[in-house]
Design an enzyme around this catalytic site. Structure first.
Site, PDB file in Angstrom:
ATOM      1  N   TRP A   1       0.811  -1.216   0.000  1.00 56.59           N
ATOM      2  CA  TRP A   1       0.000   0.000   0.000  1.00 56.59           C
ATOM      3  C   TRP A   1       0.846   1.268   0.000  1.00 56.59           C
ATOM      4  O   TRP A   1       0.320   2.352  -0.164  1.00 56.59           O
ATOM      5  CB  TRP A   1      -0.997   0.001   1.169  1.00 56.59           C
ATOM      6  CG  TRP A   1      -0.404  -0.393   2.481  1.00 56.59           C
ATOM      7  CD1 TRP A   1       0.240   0.408   3.373  1.00 56.59           C
ATOM      8  CD2 TRP A   1      -0.399  -1.701   3.042  1.00 56.59           C
ATOM      9  NE1 TRP A   1       0.655  -0.325   4.452  1.00 56.59           N
ATOM     10  CE2 TRP A   1       0.268  -1.623   4.282  1.00 56.59           C
ATOM     11  CE3 TRP A   1      -0.897  -2.940   2.619  1.00 56.59           C
ATOM     12  CZ2 TRP A   1       0.452  -2.734   5.097  1.00 56.59           C
ATOM     13  CZ3 TRP A   1      -0.707  -4.032   3.449  1.00 56.59           C
ATOM     14  CH2 TRP A   1      -0.042  -3.935   4.671  1.00 56.59           C
ATOM     15  N   ARG A   2       2.145   1.134   0.147  1.00 49.93           N
ATOM     16  CA  ARG A   2       3.034   2.295   0.013  1.00 49.93           C
ATOM     17  C   ARG A   2       3.436   2.527  -1.438  1.00 49.93           C
ATOM     18  O   ARG A   2       4.113   3.501  -1.730  1.00 49.93           O
ATOM     19  CB  ARG A   2       4.276   2.109   0.876  1.00 49.93           C
ATOM     20  CG  ARG A   2       3.973   2.223   2.353  1.00 49.93           C
ATOM     21  CD  ARG A   2       5.208   2.140   3.192  1.00 49.93           C
ATOM     22  NE  ARG A   2       4.867   2.328   4.598  1.00 49.93           N
ATOM     23  CZ  ARG A   2       5.637   1.958   5.594  1.00 49.93           C
ATOM     24  NH1 ARG A   2       6.808   1.390   5.354  1.00 49.93           N
ATOM     25  NH2 ARG A   2       5.260   2.162   6.838  1.00 49.93           N
TER      26      ARG A   2
ATOM     27  N   GLU B   1      -5.986   0.609   5.237  1.00 53.73           N
ATOM     28  CA  GLU B   1      -6.227   1.266   6.522  1.00 53.73           C
ATOM     29  C   GLU B   1      -7.309   0.553   7.324  1.00 53.73           C
ATOM     30  O   GLU B   1      -7.187   0.416   8.540  1.00 53.73           O
ATOM     31  CB  GLU B   1      -6.584   2.742   6.320  1.00 53.73           C
ATOM     32  CG  GLU B   1      -5.425   3.581   5.825  1.00 53.73           C
ATOM     33  CD  GLU B   1      -4.206   3.548   6.739  1.00 53.73           C
ATOM     34  OE1 GLU B   1      -4.351   3.379   7.972  1.00 53.73           O
ATOM     35  OE2 GLU B   1      -3.083   3.705   6.227  1.00 53.73           O
TER      36      GLU B   1
ATOM     37  N   GLN C   1      -6.310  -2.206  14.378  1.00 54.80           N
ATOM     38  CA  GLN C   1      -6.143  -3.186  15.448  1.00 54.80           C
ATOM     39  C   GLN C   1      -5.663  -4.560  14.957  1.00 54.80           C
ATOM     40  O   GLN C   1      -5.964  -5.586  15.565  1.00 54.80           O
ATOM     41  CB  GLN C   1      -7.444  -3.325  16.247  1.00 54.80           C
ATOM     42  CG  GLN C   1      -7.867  -2.027  16.877  1.00 54.80           C
ATOM     43  CD  GLN C   1      -9.155  -2.151  17.659  1.00 54.80           C
ATOM     44  OE1 GLN C   1      -9.799  -3.183  17.685  1.00 54.80           O
ATOM     45  NE2 GLN C   1      -9.525  -1.068  18.316  1.00 54.80           N
TER      46      GLN C   1
ATOM     47  N   LEU D   1      -9.135 -12.118   9.754  1.00 57.76           N
ATOM     48  CA  LEU D   1      -8.657 -10.866  10.352  1.00 57.76           C
ATOM     49  C   LEU D   1      -9.445 -10.450  11.587  1.00 57.76           C
ATOM     50  O   LEU D   1      -8.952  -9.679  12.404  1.00 57.76           O
ATOM     51  CB  LEU D   1      -8.684  -9.720   9.331  1.00 57.76           C
ATOM     52  CG  LEU D   1      -7.674  -9.815   8.197  1.00 57.76           C
ATOM     53  CD1 LEU D   1      -7.811  -8.620   7.271  1.00 57.76           C
ATOM     54  CD2 LEU D   1      -6.256  -9.920   8.721  1.00 57.76           C
ATOM     55  N   GLY D   2     -10.666 -10.916  11.734  1.00 55.70           N
ATOM     56  CA  GLY D   2     -11.477 -10.548  12.891  1.00 55.70           C
ATOM     57  C   GLY D   2     -12.127  -9.179  12.710  1.00 55.70           C
ATOM     58  O   GLY D   2     -12.016  -8.562  11.653  1.00 55.70           O
ATOM     59  N   TYR D   3     -12.780  -8.738  13.756  1.00 56.29           N
ATOM     60  CA  TYR D   3     -13.515  -7.458  13.722  1.00 56.29           C
ATOM     61  C   TYR D   3     -14.364  -7.401  12.452  1.00 56.29           C
ATOM     62  O   TYR D   3     -14.191  -6.548  11.590  1.00 56.29           O
ATOM     63  CB  TYR D   3     -12.557  -6.270  13.783  1.00 56.29           C
ATOM     64  CG  TYR D   3     -11.702  -6.258  15.021  1.00 56.29           C
ATOM     65  CD1 TYR D   3     -12.195  -5.749  16.213  1.00 56.29           C
ATOM     66  CD2 TYR D   3     -10.409  -6.755  14.999  1.00 56.29           C
ATOM     67  CE1 TYR D   3     -11.407  -5.742  17.361  1.00 56.29           C
ATOM     68  CE2 TYR D   3      -9.618  -6.753  16.142  1.00 56.29           C
ATOM     69  CZ  TYR D   3     -10.128  -6.240  17.312  1.00 56.29           C
ATOM     70  OH  TYR D   3      -9.355  -6.238  18.438  1.00 56.29           O
TER      71      TYR D   3
ATOM     72  N   TYR E   1      -8.684   9.264  12.150  1.00 55.25           N
ATOM     73  CA  TYR E   1      -7.419   8.709  11.694  1.00 55.25           C
ATOM     74  C   TYR E   1      -7.522   8.219  10.243  1.00 55.25           C
ATOM     75  O   TYR E   1      -6.693   8.561   9.403  1.00 55.25           O
ATOM     76  CB  TYR E   1      -6.923   7.552  12.585  1.00 55.25           C
ATOM     77  CG  TYR E   1      -5.832   6.808  11.879  1.00 55.25           C
ATOM     78  CD1 TYR E   1      -4.542   7.333  11.844  1.00 55.25           C
ATOM     79  CD2 TYR E   1      -6.101   5.667  11.126  1.00 55.25           C
ATOM     80  CE1 TYR E   1      -3.550   6.710  11.104  1.00 55.25           C
ATOM     81  CE2 TYR E   1      -5.118   5.057  10.383  1.00 55.25           C
ATOM     82  CZ  TYR E   1      -3.846   5.578  10.377  1.00 55.25           C
ATOM     83  OH  TYR E   1      -2.880   4.980   9.620  1.00 55.25           O
TER      84      TYR E   1
ATOM     85  N   ASP F   1      -2.788   7.507  15.384  1.00 55.06           N
ATOM     86  CA  ASP F   1      -3.253   6.187  15.785  1.00 55.06           C
ATOM     87  C   ASP F   1      -2.451   5.823  17.031  1.00 55.06           C
ATOM     88  O   ASP F   1      -1.729   6.664  17.575  1.00 55.06           O
ATOM     89  CB  ASP F   1      -3.095   5.163  14.652  1.00 55.06           C
ATOM     90  CG  ASP F   1      -1.647   4.822  14.325  1.00 55.06           C
ATOM     91  OD1 ASP F   1      -0.712   5.451  14.870  1.00 55.06           O
ATOM     92  OD2 ASP F   1      -1.431   3.912  13.504  1.00 55.06           O
TER      93      ASP F   1
END
Length: 187
Positions: free
Chosen positions: A22-23, A35, A40, A78-80, A118, A136
């Site tokens: 992503w850079r 992002e 987390q 990845l969760g969440y 953020y 962050d």
């Protein structure tokens, strides 16, 4: 002190920056995906999932047309799991209301559920080259240690101060590198 901090931080980044996919893009969608994935979640866990996600959903249009269950399944482990649902919802809203182009202004970015201060700053800085502050956990740690040193980092007063500090430290040029360096050294 600001100039010296910037110079030293950018020097460190020039020597120690990790090579992350992503850079190497300014595509707002890909920046947003990275992002959202990195919220987390450690970089090493995100890397393979980011590549898989971009192959399966290479654009906002592709994501918007996907079935919600497939989106959540692709996100695992990845969760969440609210994050892929929110990303899917953002893609659909962008396609229907913004002609498939992710808006670049902070108020509109923040109007999407799942994009806070953020993430809006990161998207503005990394995708659109804007002078946008970011704070962050990693950035807060660096700013606190270098410029504050005392107090409760979780207090709302100190959080507000760290955001002001982040904005005041932003250089006129090299904002992408500066913000990436802040996050990198904090990690």
């Amino acid at each position: 002190m600001r100039r010296r901090f910037r110079r030293r931080l950018l020097g460190w980044y020039g020597k120690h920056a990790r090579d992350l996919p992503w850079r190497h893009t300014r595509d707002p969608y890909r920046i947003l995906v990275s992002e959202m994935m990195l919220q987390q979640t450690q970089v090493d866990r995100v890397l393979p999932k980011y590549e898989e996600w971009i192959q399966k959903y290479p654009s906002l249009k592709a994501l918007a047309s996907a079935r919600p269950a497939d989106v959540v399944r692709t996100w695992r482990p990845l969760g969440y799991n609210a994050r892929p649902r929110r990303l899917h919802s953002i893609a659909r809203e962008v396609m229907s209301q913004y002609g498939g182009e992710l808006p670049s202004d902070e108020p509109t970015l923040r109007s999407f559920k799942g994009i806070g201060a953020y993430t809006a700053g990161a998207v503005q800085s990394f995708a659109f080259g804007r002078r946008a502050a970011i704070v962050d956990t990693n950035v807060a740690r660096v700013l606190f240690r270098v410029f504050v040193g005392r107090g409760d980092r979780k207090s709302s007063v100190l959080k507000k101060h760290l955001w002001s500090l982040s904005a005041a430290l932003l250089p006129r040029r090299n904002v992408f590198d500066f913000n990436q360096a802040l996050m990198g050294i904090g990690a």
